[in-house]
Design an enzyme around this catalytic site. Structure first.
Site, PDB file in Angstrom:
ATOM      1  N   THR A  64       0.831  -1.207   0.000  1.00  0.00           N
ATOM      2  CA  THR A  64       0.000   0.000   0.000  1.00  0.00           C
ATOM      3  C   THR A  64       0.866   1.257   0.000  1.00  0.00           C
ATOM      4  O   THR A  64       0.522   2.267  -0.583  1.00  0.00           O
ATOM      5  CB  THR A  64      -0.911   0.007   1.248  1.00  0.00           C
ATOM      6  OG1 THR A  64      -1.540  -1.262   1.373  1.00  0.00           O
ATOM      7  CG2 THR A  64      -1.982   1.070   1.154  1.00  0.00           C
TER       8      THR A  64
ATOM      9  N   ARG B 249       7.973  -2.497   2.658  1.00  0.00           N
ATOM     10  CA  ARG B 249       8.169  -2.588   4.109  1.00  0.00           C
ATOM     11  C   ARG B 249       8.551  -4.006   4.481  1.00  0.00           C
ATOM     12  O   ARG B 249       7.896  -4.951   4.043  1.00  0.00           O
ATOM     13  CB  ARG B 249       6.892  -2.227   4.854  1.00  0.00           C
ATOM     14  CG  ARG B 249       6.634  -0.760   4.788  1.00  0.00           C
ATOM     15  CD  ARG B 249       5.538  -0.354   5.724  1.00  0.00           C
ATOM     16  NE  ARG B 249       5.079   0.958   5.314  1.00  0.00           N
ATOM     17  CZ  ARG B 249       3.934   1.488   5.677  1.00  0.00           C
ATOM     18  NH1 ARG B 249       3.119   0.806   6.454  1.00  0.00           N
ATOM     19  NH2 ARG B 249       3.606   2.683   5.272  1.00  0.00           N
TER      20      ARG B 249
ATOM     21  N   SER C 160       6.086   3.973   8.474  1.00  0.00           N
ATOM     22  CA  SER C 160       4.906   4.673   8.998  1.00  0.00           C
ATOM     23  C   SER C 160       4.661   4.392  10.475  1.00  0.00           C
ATOM     24  O   SER C 160       5.501   4.664  11.311  1.00  0.00           O
ATOM     25  CB  SER C 160       3.691   4.313   8.152  1.00  0.00           C
ATOM     26  OG  SER C 160       2.597   5.084   8.540  1.00  0.00           O
ATOM     27  N   HIS C 161       3.523   3.779  10.768  1.00  0.00           N
ATOM     28  CA  HIS C 161       3.085   3.554  12.143  1.00  0.00           C
ATOM     29  C   HIS C 161       3.591   2.229  12.695  1.00  0.00           C
ATOM     30  O   HIS C 161       3.264   1.876  13.820  1.00  0.00           O
ATOM     31  CB  HIS C 161       1.565   3.563  12.155  1.00  0.00           C
ATOM     32  CG  HIS C 161       1.023   2.632  11.105  1.00  0.00           C
ATOM     33  ND1 HIS C 161       1.045   2.963   9.770  1.00  0.00           N
ATOM     34  CD2 HIS C 161       0.523   1.397  11.176  1.00  0.00           C
ATOM     35  CE1 HIS C 161       0.555   1.964   9.064  1.00  0.00           C
ATOM     36  NE2 HIS C 161       0.230   0.989   9.892  1.00  0.00           N
TER      37      HIS C 161
ATOM     38  N   ASP D   5       1.664   9.745  14.040  1.00  0.00           N
ATOM     39  CA  ASP D   5       2.322   8.437  13.928  1.00  0.00           C
ATOM     40  C   ASP D   5       3.820   8.543  13.637  1.00  0.00           C
ATOM     41  O   ASP D   5       4.393   9.636  13.640  1.00  0.00           O
ATOM     42  CB  ASP D   5       1.620   7.596  12.855  1.00  0.00           C
ATOM     43  CG  ASP D   5       2.002   8.018  11.445  1.00  0.00           C
ATOM     44  OD1 ASP D   5       2.251   9.222  11.238  1.00  0.00           O
ATOM     45  OD2 ASP D   5       2.064   7.145  10.551  1.00  0.00           O
TER      46      ASP D   5
ATOM     47  N   ASP E 132       5.807   8.494  11.044  1.00  0.00           N
ATOM     48  CA  ASP E 132       6.342   9.408  10.029  1.00  0.00           C
ATOM     49  C   ASP E 132       5.504  10.680   9.880  1.00  0.00           C
ATOM     50  O   ASP E 132       5.738  11.467   8.962  1.00  0.00           O
ATOM     51  CB  ASP E 132       6.458   8.692   8.683  1.00  0.00           C
ATOM     52  CG  ASP E 132       5.108   8.243   8.152  1.00  0.00           C
ATOM     53  OD1 ASP E 132       4.201   7.981   8.975  1.00  0.00           O
ATOM     54  OD2 ASP E 132       4.949   8.170   6.923  1.00  0.00           O
TER      55      ASP E 132
ATOM     56  N   ASP F  55       2.290  11.322   9.152  1.00  0.00           N
ATOM     57  CA  ASP F  55       1.181  11.574   8.224  1.00  0.00           C
ATOM     58  C   ASP F  55      -0.185  11.234   8.822  1.00  0.00           C
ATOM     59  O   ASP F  55      -1.204  11.659   8.320  1.00  0.00           O
ATOM     60  CB  ASP F  55       1.402  10.869   6.866  1.00  0.00           C
ATOM     61  CG  ASP F  55       1.600   9.371   7.003  1.00  0.00           C
ATOM     62  OD1 ASP F  55       1.624   8.869   8.147  1.00  0.00           O
ATOM     63  OD2 ASP F  55       1.743   8.709   5.956  1.00  0.00           O
ATOM     64  N   ARG F  56      -0.193  10.464   9.917  1.00  0.00           N
ATOM     65  CA  ARG F  56      -1.482  10.123  10.538  1.00  0.00           C
ATOM     66  C   ARG F  56      -1.782  11.017  11.738  1.00  0.00           C
ATOM     67  O   ARG F  56      -0.858  11.543  12.358  1.00  0.00           O
ATOM     68  CB  ARG F  56      -1.463   8.693  11.046  1.00  0.00           C
ATOM     69  CG  ARG F  56      -1.404   7.671   9.964  1.00  0.00           C
ATOM     70  CD  ARG F  56      -1.542   6.280  10.536  1.00  0.00           C
ATOM     71  NE  ARG F  56      -1.588   5.334   9.434  1.00  0.00           N
ATOM     72  CZ  ARG F  56      -2.012   4.089   9.532  1.00  0.00           C
ATOM     73  NH1 ARG F  56      -2.422   3.619  10.690  1.00  0.00           N
ATOM     74  NH2 ARG F  56      -2.029   3.301   8.475  1.00  0.00           N
TER      75      ARG F  56
ATOM     76  N   THR G 143      -8.245   1.972  -0.911  1.00  0.00           N
ATOM     77  CA  THR G 143      -7.397   2.300   0.236  1.00  0.00           C
ATOM     78  C   THR G 143      -5.989   2.675  -0.216  1.00  0.00           C
ATOM     79  O   THR G 143      -5.428   2.034  -1.097  1.00  0.00           O
ATOM     80  CB  THR G 143      -7.335   1.068   1.158  1.00  0.00           C
ATOM     81  OG1 THR G 143      -8.649   0.858   1.677  1.00  0.00           O
ATOM     82  CG2 THR G 143      -6.368   1.277   2.297  1.00  0.00           C
TER      83      THR G 143
ATOM     84  N   GLU H 264      -8.923   9.144   5.062  1.00  0.00           N
ATOM     85  CA  GLU H 264      -9.106   7.711   5.215  1.00  0.00           C
ATOM     86  C   GLU H 264      -9.494   7.430   6.658  1.00  0.00           C
ATOM     87  O   GLU H 264      -9.058   8.128   7.578  1.00  0.00           O
ATOM     88  CB  GLU H 264      -7.824   6.956   4.898  1.00  0.00           C
ATOM     89  CG  GLU H 264      -7.376   7.063   3.465  1.00  0.00           C
ATOM     90  CD  GLU H 264      -6.278   6.051   3.170  1.00  0.00           C
ATOM     91  OE1 GLU H 264      -6.612   4.958   2.702  1.00  0.00           O
ATOM     92  OE2 GLU H 264      -5.104   6.351   3.411  1.00  0.00           O
ATOM     93  N   GLU H 265     -10.247   6.343   6.840  1.00  0.00           N
ATOM     94  CA  GLU H 265     -10.635   5.949   8.198  1.00  0.00           C
ATOM     95  C   GLU H 265      -9.433   5.584   9.058  1.00  0.00           C
ATOM     96  O   GLU H 265      -9.524   5.538  10.269  1.00  0.00           O
ATOM     97  CB  GLU H 265     -11.626   4.785   8.161  1.00  0.00           C
ATOM     98  CG  GLU H 265     -11.234   3.588   7.299  1.00  0.00           C
ATOM     99  CD  GLU H 265      -9.971   2.880   7.705  1.00  0.00           C
ATOM    100  OE1 GLU H 265      -9.816   2.647   8.918  1.00  0.00           O
ATOM    101  OE2 GLU H 265      -9.156   2.554   6.831  1.00  0.00           O
TER     102      GLU H 265
ATOM    103  N   LYS I 186      -1.028  12.387   3.220  1.00  0.00           N
ATOM    104  CA  LYS I 186      -1.828  12.804   4.350  1.00  0.00           C
ATOM    105  C   LYS I 186      -0.911  13.512   5.326  1.00  0.00           C
ATOM    106  O   LYS I 186       0.312  13.364   5.270  1.00  0.00           O
ATOM    107  CB  LYS I 186      -2.541  11.617   4.981  1.00  0.00           C
ATOM    108  CG  LYS I 186      -1.647  10.471   5.374  1.00  0.00           C
ATOM    109  CD  LYS I 186      -2.508   9.271   5.744  1.00  0.00           C
ATOM    110  CE  LYS I 186      -1.658   8.069   6.087  1.00  0.00           C
ATOM    111  NZ  LYS I 186      -1.816   6.975   5.126  1.00  0.00           N
TER     112      LYS I 186
HETATM  113  C1  G1P Z   1      -3.115   1.066   5.937  1.00  0.00           C
HETATM  114  C2  G1P Z   1      -4.416   1.830   5.969  1.00  0.00           C
HETATM  115  C3  G1P Z   1      -4.535   2.709   4.756  1.00  0.00           C
HETATM  116  C4  G1P Z   1      -3.310   3.615   4.663  1.00  0.00           C
HETATM  117  C5  G1P Z   1      -2.044   2.791   4.711  1.00  0.00           C
HETATM  118  C6  G1P Z   1      -0.804   3.666   4.758  1.00  0.00           C
HETATM  119  O1  G1P Z   1      -3.085   0.229   4.811  1.00  0.00           O
HETATM  120  O2  G1P Z   1      -5.512   0.975   6.054  1.00  0.00           O
HETATM  121  O3  G1P Z   1      -5.714   3.454   4.819  1.00  0.00           O
HETATM  122  O4  G1P Z   1      -3.338   4.368   3.484  1.00  0.00           O
HETATM  123  O5  G1P Z   1      -2.038   1.968   5.862  1.00  0.00           O
HETATM  124  O6  G1P Z   1      -0.770   4.475   5.888  1.00  0.00           O
HETATM  125  P1  G1P Z   1      -3.452  -1.333   4.882  1.00  0.00           P
HETATM  126  O7  G1P Z   1      -2.555  -1.934   5.924  1.00  0.00           O
HETATM  127  O8  G1P Z   1      -4.880  -1.404   5.310  1.00  0.00           O
HETATM  128  O9  G1P Z   1      -3.228  -1.839   3.489  1.00  0.00           O
HETATM  129 ZN    ZN Z   2       2.405   7.109   8.535  1.00  0.00          ZN
END
Ligand code: G1P
Ligand code: ZN
Length: 544
Positions: free
Chosen positions: A20, A24, A114-115, A278, A280, A282-283, A345, A364-365, A377
């Site tokens: 996505t 990673r 990211s997170h 988060d 990096d 962006d969240r 997504t 995004e949720e 984001k």
């Molecule tokens: C997850 C989130 C998605 C976001 C992505 C990157 O991806 O659900 O909305 O854009 O992280 O931060 P997923 O693990 O669901 O593919």
């Molecule tokens: Zn992030």
């Protein structure tokens, strides 16, 4: 004598397929022989490197500093003209996106998972963002992946490390390396978008905020913006020093992982406003005193009130949300008479809509909100827009939410995650579910009639590209909805995400607990997909 360029023989390494949001993997995998190098060379081969300028930075997690030096040496060996690097190889993802655009570069490499937790045995990641500042689209990441399957050599410059602690111009062979303060340009952009004076006045009046940076990248940004520029009291920002292992925290701003913030916001002495970001940057998660703001509601409230901020005073062109995000934002778009978009997504799907001027705000949720100011984001952006709205409306978060629901109705919403499921079990469950879709419409479950069921496919309205198999949707006649999809960002087994939604038009029934309001939908979700039978799990690991 100019430093020597070495061509290193290598061979393809399996599994270098970006998900996505970039590639990673577990840190030891990334640190394995040729692993980082193969992927970086594949990026450079696909996007071209000779004579180009790139931005480079990361979220500061373990291996960030050493990976930066490798990437610089490879960029130099491949003929890049210039790389702009955040001091200490640090850049939040939105700040990197901004620097790419501000300097009109050819793109950038962001080091982040990211997170996901960081550390020697946690996660690392690399992704490429295009000249528009946004994540590379699927056609490009697919080309990079294809390149990793045939790669036979990479180039690297034989040179010492660049002193990335030292702001200013450096040379690496013939390539220029400009080390910049990671915060300055980003803070300037925020000052253009938001009414800093009104927010400053709000803090002066005694308004109290808690910003939890979770020992991740936004610490220096948040201290500068909230405490130094906006006058919030010292100590407003906590966990403000970025650490390679995020202090052992899981830097994902949701009620489960940002529990300390949640506890404080629900305590007797709670501040007026709480937020977290988060790994990096962006969240974001936003919490009022005694009230949690779901990301889907946050998107809707921000869209409805954006005009109160100088950067958006002429109005929005449109609002875009990812498919699993609740339809709350659609109701705002309808009321404003502006465009609304439902994308798969992943932030990359918003890029075309933003570039084409179709959407101004996206969300995004998964705790992601942002606008056309960058192509990622942006956690602090969302927090600042909330502050701007609070400063102008002079109401509490709770009052603003209740107003919103009274006007638009409430989309009760929750996401249930089932983590680290064996991949074959998760795949079998999804396959069975996909196989059952045709027979679902008309069935009644938990007293709700299924009106439609499909596997979401998206045709990009700008470039016509098609993305299929983006998540199974089960829609009910009463407007309720269940969505199932597997995560594309995990590094361990499979993560099943189940997204649950139910609409209450009001005026009654707007004040329930979300999990209670959703309970029939939750039961239906379990029985339709036979989650327990396939995965052995009857309870989610994370509820947001
Ligand atoms: C997850 C989130 C998605 C976001 C992505 C990157 O991806 O659900 O909305 O854009 O992280 O931060 P997923 O693990 O669901 O593919
Ligand atoms: Zn992030």
């Amino acid at each position: 004598m100019s430093p020597q360029i070495t061509t290193v023989q290598t061979a393809p390494i399996a599994g270098q397929k970006p998900g996505t949001s970039g590639l990673r993997k577990k840190t030891p995998v990334f640190m394995g022989r040729h692993y980082l190098e193969n992927f970086v060379q594949s990026i450079l081969d696909v996007v071209g490197c000779a004579g180009k300028t790139f931005v480079l930075g990361g979220d500061g997690r373990y291996f960030n500093d050493r990976a930066a030096q490798v990437i610089l040496r490879m960029a130099a060996a491949n003929g890049a003209a210039r790389v702009i690097v955040g001091q200490g190889a640090i850049l939040s993802t939105p700040a990197a996106s901004h620097l790419i655009r501000l300097n009109q570069t050819d793109g950038g490499i962001i080091m982040s998972a990211s997170h996901n937790p960081g550390g020697p045995n946690e996660d690392f990641g690399v992704k490429f963002n295009m000249a528009n500042g946004g994540p590379a689209p699927e056609a490009v990441t697919e080309a990079m992946y294809q390149r990793t399957t045939t790669i036979s050599e990479y180039k690297v410059l034989e040179a010492q490390d660049v002193d990335l602690g030292q702001i200013g111009r450096h040379k690496l062979g013939a390539m220029v390396v400009d080390v910049v303060d990671p915060v300055t340009d980003y803070a300037e952009l925020m000052m253009k978008l938001f009414n800093f004076e009104a927010i400053h006045t709000l803090f002066k009046s005694g308004f109290r905020m808690r910003m939890d940076c979770m020992c991740a990248v936004t610490g220096p940004y948040a201290v500068e913006i909230f405490e130094n520029l906006l006058g919030a009291p010292k100590g407003t920002v906590v966990n403000a020093i970025p650490l390679p292992d995020f202090g052992g925290m899981h830097p994902d701003p949701n009620p489960t992982w940002a529990k300390a913030l949640m506890d404080e916001m629900f305590s007797v002495m709670a501040p007026d406003f709480g937020a977290a970001s988060d790994g990096d940057g962006d969240r974001n998660m936003v919490v009022g005193r005694g009230i949690y703001v779901s990301p889907s509601d946050s998107l809707a409230v921000l869209a409805a009130n954006a005009k109160l901020a100088p950067g958006y005073e002429t109005g929005l062109k449109g609002v875009a949300r990812s498919m699993p995000t609740s339809a709350a934002a659609d109701r705002v778009a309808n009321a404003l008479g502006i465009g609304k978009y439902e994308t798969p997504t992943g932030w990359k799907f918003f890029g075309n809509l933003l570039d084409a001027g179709r959407a101004t705000i996206c969300g995004e949720e998964s705790f992601g909100t942002g606008s056309d100011h960058v192509r990622e984001k942006d956690g602090l952006w969302a927090v600042l827009l909330w502050l701007n709205i609070l400063a102008v409306r002079k109401q509490s978060v709770a009052a603003i939410l209740r107003d919103h629901w009274a006007k638009y109705g409430r989309n009760y919403y929750s996401r249930h995650d089932f983590e680290a499921i064996a991949t074959d079990k998760a795949d079998a469950m999804m396959a069975a579910l996909r196989g059952s879709l045709a027979g679902l419409p008309g069935q009644v479950i938990e007293g709700m009639t299924i009106s439609a069921a499909d596997d979401f496919a998206y045709t990009d309205p700008v470039d016509g590209s098609i993305s299929t198999r983006q998540g199974v949707r089960v829609l009910f006649q009463d407007g309720s909805r269940i969505v199932y999809r597997l995560s594309g960002t995990g590094t361990e087994g499979a993560t099943l995400r189940v997204y649950l939604e139910r609409y209450a038009p009001g005026p009654d029934g707007l004040d329930h607990d979300a999990q209670a309001a959703l309970s029939p939908v939750i039961r239906a979700a379990h029985s339709l997909a036979a989650i327990a039978a396939f995965t052995g799990r009857s309870e989610p690991d994370v509820v947001t």
